[in-house]
Design a protein around this motif. Structure first.
Motif, PDB file in Angstrom:
ATOM      1  N   LEU A  78     -13.195  28.777  46.651  1.00  0.00           N
ATOM      2  CA  LEU A  78     -12.581  28.360  47.804  1.00  0.00           C
ATOM      3  C   LEU A  78     -12.667  29.192  49.177  1.00  0.00           C
ATOM      4  CD1 LEU A  78     -10.952  25.964  48.880  1.00  0.00           C
ATOM      5  CD2 LEU A  78      -8.826  26.924  48.275  1.00  0.00           C
ATOM      6  N   VAL A  79     -13.273  28.290  50.585  1.00  0.00           N
ATOM      7  CA  VAL A  79     -13.088  29.234  51.685  1.00  0.00           C
ATOM      8  C   VAL A  79     -11.966  28.410  52.554  1.00  0.00           C
ATOM      9  CG1 VAL A  79     -14.197  30.259  53.390  1.00  0.00           C
ATOM     10  CG2 VAL A  79     -15.637  29.925  51.560  1.00  0.00           C
ATOM     11  N   LEU A  80     -11.621  29.287  53.370  1.00  0.00           N
ATOM     12  CA  LEU A  80     -10.751  28.843  54.464  1.00  0.00           C
ATOM     13  C   LEU A  80     -11.085  28.668  55.299  1.00  0.00           C
ATOM     14  CD1 LEU A  80      -7.166  30.119  52.255  1.00  0.00           C
ATOM     15  CD2 LEU A  80      -8.109  27.489  52.646  1.00  0.00           C
ATOM     16  N   LEU A  81     -11.049  27.803  56.687  1.00  0.00           N
ATOM     17  CA  LEU A  81     -10.517  27.687  57.490  1.00  0.00           C
ATOM     18  C   LEU A  81     -10.157  26.888  58.161  1.00  0.00           C
ATOM     19  CD1 LEU A  81     -13.776  27.422  59.850  1.00  0.00           C
ATOM     20  CD2 LEU A  81     -13.827  25.293  59.275  1.00  0.00           C
ATOM     21  N   MET A 141      -2.882  29.287  46.630  1.00  0.00           N
ATOM     22  CA  MET A 141      -3.808  27.607  45.727  1.00  0.00           C
ATOM     23  C   MET A 141      -4.579  28.607  44.701  1.00  0.00           C
ATOM     24  SD  MET A 141      -4.088  25.339  48.168  1.00  0.00           S
ATOM     25  CE  MET A 141      -6.009  24.598  47.723  1.00  0.00           C
ATOM     26  N   HIS A 142      -4.353  29.927  44.580  1.00  0.00           N
ATOM     27  CA  HIS A 142      -4.535  30.706  43.633  1.00  0.00           C
ATOM     28  C   HIS A 142      -3.498  29.707  42.229  1.00  0.00           C
ATOM     29  CE1 HIS A 142      -7.207  34.304  44.602  1.00  0.00           C
ATOM     30  NE2 HIS A 142      -7.715  34.132  44.279  1.00  0.00           N
ATOM     31  N   SER A 143      -2.289  30.615  43.033  1.00  0.00           N
ATOM     32  CA  SER A 143      -0.813  29.534  41.898  1.00  0.00           C
ATOM     33  C   SER A 143      -1.485  28.757  41.596  1.00  0.00           C
ATOM     34  CB  SER A 143       0.469  29.866  42.630  1.00  0.00           C
ATOM     35  OG  SER A 143       0.959  28.726  43.871  1.00  0.00           O
ATOM     36  N   THR A 144      -2.125  27.465  41.955  1.00  0.00           N
ATOM     37  CA  THR A 144      -2.089  25.829  41.023  1.00  0.00           C
ATOM     38  C   THR A 144      -2.991  26.438  40.461  1.00  0.00           C
ATOM     39  OG1 THR A 144      -4.568  25.672  42.394  1.00  0.00           O
ATOM     40  CG2 THR A 144      -2.377  25.105  43.623  1.00  0.00           C
ATOM     41  N   GLY A 145      -3.713  27.250  39.651  1.00  0.00           N
ATOM     42  CA  GLY A 145      -4.445  27.413  38.797  1.00  0.00           C
ATOM     43  C   GLY A 145      -6.277  26.972  39.147  1.00  0.00           C
ATOM     44  N   ARG A 146      -6.227  26.062  39.890  1.00  0.00           N
ATOM     45  CA  ARG A 146      -7.687  25.939  40.096  1.00  0.00           C
ATOM     46  C   ARG A 146      -8.337  26.281  41.006  1.00  0.00           C
ATOM     47  NH1 ARG A 146      -4.814  20.239  42.090  1.00  0.00           N
ATOM     48  NH2 ARG A 146      -6.794  19.702  43.133  1.00  0.00           N
ATOM     49  N   PHE A 147      -8.088  27.290  42.331  1.00  0.00           N
ATOM     50  CA  PHE A 147      -8.994  27.641  43.088  1.00  0.00           C
ATOM     51  C   PHE A 147      -8.891  29.344  42.827  1.00  0.00           C
ATOM     52  CE2 PHE A 147      -9.711  23.532  45.177  1.00  0.00           C
ATOM     53  CZ  PHE A 147      -8.298  22.779  44.810  1.00  0.00           C
ATOM     54  N   GLU A 148      -9.947  29.848  43.004  1.00  0.00           N
ATOM     55  CA  GLU A 148      -9.938  31.441  43.463  1.00  0.00           C
ATOM     56  C   GLU A 148     -10.267  31.466  44.735  1.00  0.00           C
ATOM     57  OE1 GLU A 148     -12.540  33.177  41.560  1.00  0.00           O
ATOM     58  OE2 GLU A 148     -12.336  35.337  42.495  1.00  0.00           O
ATOM     59  N   VAL A 149      -9.438  31.656  45.980  1.00  0.00           N
ATOM     60  CA  VAL A 149      -9.596  31.806  47.263  1.00  0.00           C
ATOM     61  C   VAL A 149     -10.748  32.929  47.676  1.00  0.00           C
ATOM     62  CG1 VAL A 149      -9.119  31.901  49.464  1.00  0.00           C
ATOM     63  CG2 VAL A 149      -8.232  30.783  48.235  1.00  0.00           C
ATOM     64  N   VAL A 150     -12.347  32.323  48.053  1.00  0.00           N
ATOM     65  CA  VAL A 150     -13.368  33.878  48.270  1.00  0.00           C
ATOM     66  C   VAL A 150     -13.607  34.490  49.627  1.00  0.00           C
ATOM     67  CG1 VAL A 150     -14.623  33.310  46.062  1.00  0.00           C
ATOM     68  CG2 VAL A 150     -14.576  32.145  47.453  1.00  0.00           C
ATOM     69  N   GLY A 151     -13.430  33.676  50.124  1.00  0.00           N
ATOM     70  CA  GLY A 151     -13.094  33.954  51.707  1.00  0.00           C
ATOM     71  C   GLY A 151     -12.219  32.814  53.201  1.00  0.00           C
ATOM     72  N   GLY A 152     -12.631  33.924  53.864  1.00  0.00           N
ATOM     73  CA  GLY A 152     -11.328  33.381  54.997  1.00  0.00           C
ATOM     74  C   GLY A 152     -12.608  33.295  56.235  1.00  0.00           C
ATOM     75  N   PRO A 185     -18.395  26.148  45.939  1.00  0.00           N
ATOM     76  CA  PRO A 185     -17.829  26.593  46.497  1.00  0.00           C
ATOM     77  C   PRO A 185     -17.174  25.692  47.530  1.00  0.00           C
ATOM     78  CG  PRO A 185     -19.267  28.249  46.988  1.00  0.00           C
ATOM     79  CD  PRO A 185     -19.696  27.217  46.553  1.00  0.00           C
ATOM     80  N   GLN A 186     -15.203  25.178  47.733  1.00  0.00           N
ATOM     81  CA  GLN A 186     -14.941  24.019  48.724  1.00  0.00           C
ATOM     82  C   GLN A 186     -14.902  24.480  50.228  1.00  0.00           C
ATOM     83  OE1 GLN A 186     -11.588  21.891  46.725  1.00  0.00           O
ATOM     84  NE2 GLN A 186     -13.246  21.843  44.808  1.00  0.00           N
ATOM     85  N   LEU A 187     -14.854  24.191  50.571  1.00  0.00           N
ATOM     86  CA  LEU A 187     -14.109  24.487  51.971  1.00  0.00           C
ATOM     87  C   LEU A 187     -12.776  23.673  52.719  1.00  0.00           C
ATOM     88  CD1 LEU A 187     -15.008  26.227  54.296  1.00  0.00           C
ATOM     89  CD2 LEU A 187     -16.055  24.705  55.924  1.00  0.00           C
ATOM     90  N   LYS A 188     -11.551  24.376  52.957  1.00  0.00           N
ATOM     91  CA  LYS A 188     -10.657  23.363  53.134  1.00  0.00           C
ATOM     92  C   LYS A 188     -10.129  24.030  54.682  1.00  0.00           C
ATOM     93  CE  LYS A 188      -9.118  21.968  48.482  1.00  0.00           C
ATOM     94  NZ  LYS A 188     -10.544  21.257  48.485  1.00  0.00           N
ATOM     95  N   LEU A 189      -9.691  22.597  54.827  1.00  0.00           N
ATOM     96  CA  LEU A 189      -9.081  23.772  56.720  1.00  0.00           C
ATOM     97  C   LEU A 189      -7.748  24.494  56.526  1.00  0.00           C
ATOM     98  CD1 LEU A 189     -10.037  23.871  60.058  1.00  0.00           C
ATOM     99  CD2 LEU A 189      -8.515  21.178  60.053  1.00  0.00           C
ATOM    100  N   LEU A 190      -8.123  25.383  56.794  1.00  0.00           N
ATOM    101  CA  LEU A 190      -5.958  25.774  57.164  1.00  0.00           C
ATOM    102  C   LEU A 190      -5.137  25.929  58.109  1.00  0.00           C
ATOM    103  CD1 LEU A 190      -4.084  27.798  55.572  1.00  0.00           C
ATOM    104  CD2 LEU A 190      -5.670  29.854  56.817  1.00  0.00           C
ATOM    105  N   CYS A 191      -4.901  25.582  58.227  1.00  0.00           N
ATOM    106  CA  CYS A 191      -3.709  25.203  60.176  1.00  0.00           C
ATOM    107  C   CYS A 191      -2.341  25.092  59.614  1.00  0.00           C
ATOM    108  CB  CYS A 191      -3.995  23.392  60.264  1.00  0.00           C
ATOM    109  SG  CYS A 191      -3.488  22.135  58.645  1.00  0.00           S
ATOM    110  N   GLY A 192      -1.313  25.058  60.613  1.00  0.00           N
ATOM    111  CA  GLY A 192       0.507  24.684  60.177  1.00  0.00           C
ATOM    112  C   GLY A 192       0.770  24.145  60.763  1.00  0.00           C
TER     113      GLY A 192
END
Lengths: 285, 265
Positions: free
Chosen positions: B8-11, B34-45, B131-138
């Motif tokens: 997973l990459v967070l943008l 996202m790590h703690s869900t067990g489903r993802f490994e964050v590889v970049g931000g 790899p997936q890309l998800k939008l990171l936001c507040g």
């Protein structure tokens, strides 16, 4: 521009009192919020035009305080040192943490105030230009055995959060005469956040009300509740605490494997030192 | 079958005016979650500062905001700054930025996997998931979907369905409410990840700029290197805060004659 402004203010306002800020606490561990308190306090005091903050002192409590989850003082002092490396004015003092018994805050303040006076005295001894002032300082110093606050001498103020101010009301945590001494002879700089109401608390205590001029309330307009407790919890759960603490402290915590479920259980069954001390005193009459 | 963590990459898109410790916290909190869900490994931000064309009041030139972000992230080994969005001639819709980065990730994946996709771009490679890309936001970002004219309906749909959101909130329950109050978000709620930092922390770039204007300290709120940069370049004054005063945000102009997203769908 800022430098010029500060320069003029110092020159044309020679009556600014020199202030040293002292923060006592567990610092278990030190966080950016703790460090922020110093910055906020300094900005606030200097903004009044009456003070010039020359130094900040972090004094971590000794292990004898027996607070639950309190790790060794040596670590806490070292982390505070790492955290203040980049600061030009905030320092760490380990005197309190090295005492074998828990030391009342008023005693810590007295110790640091005496050191402050001694330094001023020595400094003026070698400064031949300030001859008249030196004479005055000497007279004041001789009379200082009962630690008065000199009008143009340096001041030492206790820096704390609103929670500490309100802890004055917790039975057997503070001695009444210590509170009086702290607010009466030294002064308090209290950092508060939205939702807190230190003025109400001050108003409800005759002692605090009497010395309200010595209690400087600083509003932190931006809420930041991140506490050392929160940081320890995150660490126990293997979560990141980056950007909550200075980088060097994050590394230190990782390298030494500090703050686990075990470390949080330390002193779990032990009574906090002040409670022990003051309830002993009351039972022995 | 062994559990397979999707890379997973967070943008994060935003003004970063300036970047703060809080911005960088978002990445840390999101990664842990996202790590703690067990489903993802964050590889970049990726931090993608908005272009000057955005027209927001008080926005200092992109080159400064990029430099500051680079300084701040020097010590990070997984989050980087990307200048593509800031270099576009006009303000770029968030979804367009996401499509671009998704394309970049695809290219890298193709190169490292040494394969070619079929015409539909599908891969059959259980050993190295795409790899997936998800939008990171507040949380404030999520609430901004409600602002009339700011988002196109289709874009919000694509954002949550095709990509997904990781929304970090501090203290309040606003994001849960925002999801509840939007049919689009609700429909794709499984792709909207809500991360809570359980204590309030309202330090914002707006407050930082305010403090800087008033010559108050911002030490320990933003990295020392960024403070130094701001001092050297004399950024963030009363003048800088008045930039774009009275100008409408570019999205509101650009999207004015297109079907507007109404969140009461």
């Amino acid at each position: 521009n800022l430098l010029a402004w500060a320069f003029w203010r110092l020159i044309y306002n020679p009556t600014t009192s020199k202030v040293v800020l002292l923060a006592c606490g567990s610092f278990n561990p030190i966080t950016n919020v703790h460090l922020r308190m110093f910055e906020l306090a300094r900005d606030h005091l200097e903004d009044t035009g009456q003070y010039s903050v020359i130094k900040g002192i972090i004094s971590p409590v000794g292990d004898a305080y027996k607070k639950k989850g309190l790790i060794e003082a040596s670590h806490r002092v070292e982390m505070a040192r790492l955290a203040t490396e980049s600061s030009e004015w905030i320092t760490v003092d380990s005197w309190e943490s090295q005492q074998s018994d828990w030391v009342e805050t008023a005693k810590v303040i007295r110790h640091h105030y005496e050191e402050l006076l001694a330094r001023e005295h020595n400094r003026d001894n070698v400064d031949t230009v300030k001859y008249t002032k030196k004479r005055r300082i000497e007279e004041n110093y001789i009379a200082s055995s009962v630690h008065h606050r000199k009008r143009d001498g340096p001041q030492l103020m206790l820096l704390c959060g609103a929670d500490v101010l309100e802890s004055f009301g917790i039975p057997n945590l503070w001695k009444q005469e210590d509170i009086t001494e702290i607010v009466g002879q030294y002064g308090l700089v209290c950092i508060t956040r939205c939702g807190g109401d230190p003025y109400k608390f001050i108003n409800q205590s005759d002692d605090l009300w009497k010395y309200r001029k010595n209690i400087h309330v600083v509003h932190e307009w931006v809420t930041n509740d991140i506490s050392a407790t929160h940081v320890r919890r995150a660490l126990r759960r293997g979560r990141s605490v980056r950007y909550l603490l200075p980088e060097s402290v994050v590394r230190y915590v990782q390298e030494h494997g500090l703050y686990s479920a075990d470390s949080e259980q330390k002193n779990a069954d032990v009574v906090l030192a002040p409670f022990q001390k003051y309830s002993d005193a009351s039972t022995s009459g | 079958m062994a559990s397979c963590r999707a890379p997973l990459v967070l943008l994060a898109c935003g003004s970063f005016n300036p970047i703060t410790n809080q911005h960088m916290r978002l990445f840390e909190l999101a990664r842990d979650h996202m790590h703690s869900t067990g489903r993802f490994e964050v590889v970049g931000g990726i931090v993608s500062p908005v272009s000057d064309g955005y027209g927001k009041q008080g926005l200092v030139p992109a080159k400064h905001r990029i430099s500051m972000a680079k300084l701040a992230l020097q010590s990070s080994n997984w989050v980087t700054v990307d200048e593509w969005e800031s270099q576009q001639p006009d303000w770029t819709e968030t979804v367009v930025t996401m499509r671009y980065h998704h394309g970049q990730i695809l290219k890298e994946y193709e190169q490292s996997a040494g394969r070619h996709s079929d015409t539909s771009g599908n891969f059959a490679s259980p050993s190295s998931p795409f790899p997936q890309l998800k939008l990171l936001c507040g949380a404030d970002f999520l609430s901004s979907f409600k602002t009339p004219g700011l988002w196109l309906e289709d874009h919000v749909e694509e954002l949550v369905q095709r990509f997904g959101l990781v929304c970090v909130s501090r203290g309040s329950l606003q994001p849960e409410r925002a999801v509840h109050e939007s049919d689009t978000l609700f429909r794709h709620r499984r792709n909207v990840f809500l991360v809570r930092e359980w204590v309030r922390n309202e330090t914002s770039a707006t407050e930082i700029r305010r403090a800087l204007r008033r010559h108050l300290s911002v030490k320990y709120l933003i990295p020392d290197s960024v403070i130094e940069y701001i001092r050297q370049h004399e950024l963030y004054t009363e003048d800088s805060e008045r930039r774009n005063e009275g100008t409408a945000l570019r999205p509101l102009i650009k999207q004015a004659h297109q079907p507007i997203k109404s969140l009461d769908d």
